[in-house]
Write an enzyme that holds these catalytic residues in place. Sequence first.
Site, PDB file in Angstrom:
ATOM      1  N   THR A 147      -1.100   1.665  -6.319  1.00  0.00           N
ATOM      2  CA  THR A 147      -1.077   2.948  -6.431  1.00  0.00           C
ATOM      3  C   THR A 147       0.024   3.386  -7.406  1.00  0.00           C
ATOM      4  OG1 THR A 147      -2.020   3.408  -4.492  1.00  0.00           O
ATOM      5  CG2 THR A 147      -0.823   5.386  -5.300  1.00  0.00           C
ATOM      6  N   CYS A 188      -6.703   0.259   2.904  1.00  0.00           N
ATOM      7  CA  CYS A 188      -6.695  -0.187   1.554  1.00  0.00           C
ATOM      8  C   CYS A 188      -5.452  -0.600   0.951  1.00  0.00           C
ATOM      9  CB  CYS A 188      -7.425   1.364   0.869  1.00  0.00           C
ATOM     10  SG  CYS A 188      -9.182   1.114   0.632  1.00  0.00           S
ATOM     11  N   PHE A 189      -4.461  -0.382   1.512  1.00  0.00           N
ATOM     12  CA  PHE A 189      -3.172  -1.117   1.024  1.00  0.00           C
ATOM     13  C   PHE A 189      -2.805  -0.671  -0.298  1.00  0.00           C
ATOM     14  CE2 PHE A 189      -6.389  -3.890   3.096  1.00  0.00           C
ATOM     15  CZ  PHE A 189      -5.900  -4.372   3.973  1.00  0.00           C
ATOM     16  N   CYS A 190      -3.049   0.585  -0.412  1.00  0.00           N
ATOM     17  CA  CYS A 190      -2.404   1.163  -1.695  1.00  0.00           C
ATOM     18  C   CYS A 190      -3.072   0.708  -2.970  1.00  0.00           C
ATOM     19  CB  CYS A 190      -0.999   1.244  -1.880  1.00  0.00           C
ATOM     20  SG  CYS A 190       0.042   2.102  -0.589  1.00  0.00           S
ATOM     21  N   ASN A 191      -4.222   0.513  -2.714  1.00  0.00           N
ATOM     22  CA  ASN A 191      -4.898  -0.438  -3.993  1.00  0.00           C
ATOM     23  C   ASN A 191      -6.345   0.199  -3.864  1.00  0.00           C
ATOM     24  OD1 ASN A 191      -6.082  -1.835  -5.975  1.00  0.00           O
ATOM     25  ND2 ASN A 191      -4.877  -3.784  -5.300  1.00  0.00           N
TER      26      ASN A 191
END
EC number: 2.8.1.9
Length: 833
Positions: free
Chosen positions: A143, A413-416
Amino acid sequence: MDFQKLCSFETFTQIWDHYGYGGNLDEVTEQEFKRIKGTTYLDHAATTMYPESLIRDYFQDISRNVYGNPHSHNPSGRLTHDTVERVRYRVLQHFNVTPEEYSVIFTSGCTAALKLVAESFPWRPKTEEGKGSLFCYLTDSHTSVVGIRGLTSGRGVVTLPVFPQEVENKAKAAAQGEDVVCQVAHLFCYPAQSNFSGLKYPLSHVKGMQARHLYPACEHPGRWYVLLDAASHVSCSPLNLRDCPADFIPISFYKMFGFPTGLGALLVHRNAAGMLRKSYFGGGTAAAYLSGEDYYVPALNISDRFEDGTVSFLDIIAVNHGFDALNRITGGIHNIQQHTFGLARYTYILLSSLCHGNGRPVAQMYTEGQFESPSTQGAILNFNLMDSHGQIIGYSRVDRMASLYNIHVRTGCFCNTGACQSFLRISSQQMRRNLQAGHVCGDNIDLVDGQPTGSVRVSFGYMSTFKDCQKFLHFVAECFVEKPVTVDQERLERLKTGTAAPECPYHDHPVKISNGKTYETDGRKEPNEASMRGLQNRESNSNAARTLSNIYIYPIKSCGAYEVHDWPLGPLGLLYDRGWMVVNENSVCLSQKREQRLCLIHPQVHLPSNKLLLQASGMDTIAVPLEINSQTHTSDQVCQSKVCGDRVETVDCGDEAASWLSDFLGQPCRLIRLSPDFTRQMKRRKEAATSSSLSLVNEAQYLMINRASVELIQKLMSSRQDDLELLDTQNVISRFRANLVIAGEEPFEEDNWSHLIIGNTQFVVTGQCGRCQMVGVDQETGTRTKEPLMSLSAYRSGKVTFGVYLTQQLPEGSSAPHVLSAGALVHPKQESS
């Protein structure tokens, strides 16, 4: 092959022959990481663990030496300056470059380093002729990289997202040899390693983009600069910048060492340093300036020019000890890469070969390759678990169950978002629909219309051990695999040899449970909510009236229950319920999730003496006043705390209570209570007509459970446990920590109620109570068990809820005291009625 045998170190050595660092890794972890003993920590991609020797050596250093402001020229300032410069050199040495090739700019983290590039890059807005800078990024980016477009779009710069496959595919057909002279600066960003899947992208992309041999550089004339996001990569892998001389490389040191957490760096190539521009100048960044005129000359050295103000020099000094500890324990980053990749590869092979008893695969793996080489894959696994019918099991359920086993993973979503969409096949339209359904980044809404919104990530660090893999695999097999556990042998062998593998074969299969009966479970591991109707308690008289069987108050949040027969109601619910809480030395609320011994403290409200009595085995009883005078408590007693995300104003209850609690719990803590001058409003829930006031409860004034529901869960527990001691009804009731226990007619009938009357008091049902690992704490002993959460999870097959929240509806202007009494009749109203 037997699954237990596959989970052996012998099998691991057949799959990978690099483990540890030449010594006894278990001894090292015992010495350096005692605090995580009993914990299976598998979230190193978020942050790794710091060794104790790093902290010890660091504090000895700053205790022995006088470190002053590095901008000062006195001896302490010079010592700091020289030490910081030494750390800069060690950082560059770690990446095999010199100060003549790169500069190190210290930042507050990787995101701050990215923001620095975004704000300083010489963007040129798009002109009428279509010329201008391009901001390009790989869609599999964090992100913080994608967020650069928030700045560029406001400057008229064109943003061009690039899918990973486009870089290679379009490069083959791209027209090259354009001899157009163009000074426009473009920026291409990509991760050295995906923080989602662990895929390592070719470092050769750096030179390929700079030389305009790859898409999109090959189609757009100009000077192409490359930002290589190395934050995920450098935690467990070497990075030789001589081979891939990226222009900008942001990193975070806590990914490498675990400490310090507030420090990152931007490595800037000498060829790119001169083109960076900045408008703001802080202390130490100016060679000269005039306060009365618009005159400013930046510092010549690029590090001085971009490190606004005084750098976090004590944190930088800690980096020096981070390198020392890393090299001392492991012998270097190449050893770390071999060790961590082996653990990830072994876990990947077994998890992706694991099948339910009906032959269906247990895990949907999200990876591009087959974990053949550490040069193409990092120590990260990303996946979703599936039931025996092929349906995705929500990541929140996996996370909740992992907590029961003290296994720490990462979900979501793991900042992705880009990688999440790609691997989970979520369209942009579906992402918008998920948002409309209430799902936002970081929440627990794991399924929308049966489709996953995120996944589970397991990641390894240099101190991870084979036992971590073993415990994780056993956890998956025990909690999520329909028995008998099977392995796709053909896939297993192909994965061992690095060849592609087919999907697991499957067929429908009923489940046998331990009492010998067979129940159709629609392919699930355990009897679910529909199939368990046959196990419901039919012994109660269906015509019997529902009654309030028990009333409990919990004067101190997360401490023991106090059962009462008749109890007055106040504006916040049961009088004095959750009026107090215990906080640690940092004023953070303690709960049984972190401190199980809280349940052994038994507070009692003694109304005649107006006292709260604190009692525990082996401790003298002490008393705390029930009421505080808002006119007499001093300002230094008032403190700010948080409960369930809400800010609350509280009052400290004094040193005697603090000393008593600290002695019993073995850590510094204090007793605080809700300030009488503060009002905490309940978040609006579905049918609450008005916003009610709350004490220090989590979400609502009351929590109610049904004894019939408890007995159903007990029956399911008995079907799951052969040789384990069964929990009696009262033990299970106490674990759910309800205020009100009713004797209902049917299990879980309360889920469908919208209103109810108990005695002469009306209540609104405001929602169901989502359960966590805290129900595993035995309220009599403080020990932790996996039940009843495992059985509840198996029964509900989704969100693990038990009990309902209530809000009271007292008549406005009523002066008559309201009292709840055990034995009172309960009259519910169905949602549909």
